[in-house]
Design an enzyme around this catalytic site. Sequence first.
Site, short mmCIF file in Angstrom:
data_model
loop_
_atom_site.label_atom_id
_atom_site.label_comp_id
_atom_site.label_asym_id
_atom_site.label_seq_id
_atom_site.Cartn_x
_atom_site.Cartn_y
_atom_site.Cartn_z
N PHE A 26 0.85 -1.19 0.00
CA PHE A 26 0.00 0.00 0.00
C PHE A 26 0.89 1.24 0.00
O PHE A 26 0.97 1.97 0.98
CB PHE A 26 -0.88 0.01 1.25
N HIS A 27 1.58 1.51 -1.11
CA HIS A 27 2.39 2.72 -1.20
C HIS A 27 1.49 3.88 -1.63
O HIS A 27 0.28 3.75 -1.69
CB HIS A 27 3.61 2.52 -2.11
N MET A 28 2.07 5.02 -1.92
CA MET A 28 1.30 6.26 -2.12
C MET A 28 0.19 6.14 -3.16
O MET A 28 -0.95 6.52 -2.90
CB MET A 28 2.24 7.40 -2.50
#
Length: 87
Positions: A14-16
Site C-alpha cells: 500500500f504505497h502512495m
Amino acid sequence: MVKKTFTISNAQGFHMRPASTFAAAMMKYPCNVTISFNDKQINAKSLMNIMAACIKVGSVIDVICDGEKENEALAEAGAMIESGFGE
C-alpha cells in the site's frame, strides 16, 4: 457489518498511489470502512492513516465495512486489492 480478509499481492504494498486511489474510492461510500492490520484499526478513507500503517506485500488485512452501501464498498475494495491495484 461485512468483513473480508485479503492478502496484499502487489510488489510495493500500500504505497502512495494505491493508498490514494483506495482512500478516494472508499470516500464515495457513506459507510465506515476500516482496515484491520496488526491489531490496529485504520480509517480506510484516510490516505495518511493507510500510509502510516506500512502495509507491505504479503500482509494479511481485514476490510470491514459498516453502514449504508457496505456490500458495495466491500466489493470495490476487494476488486482493487485482488487486482494488485492495477500494478
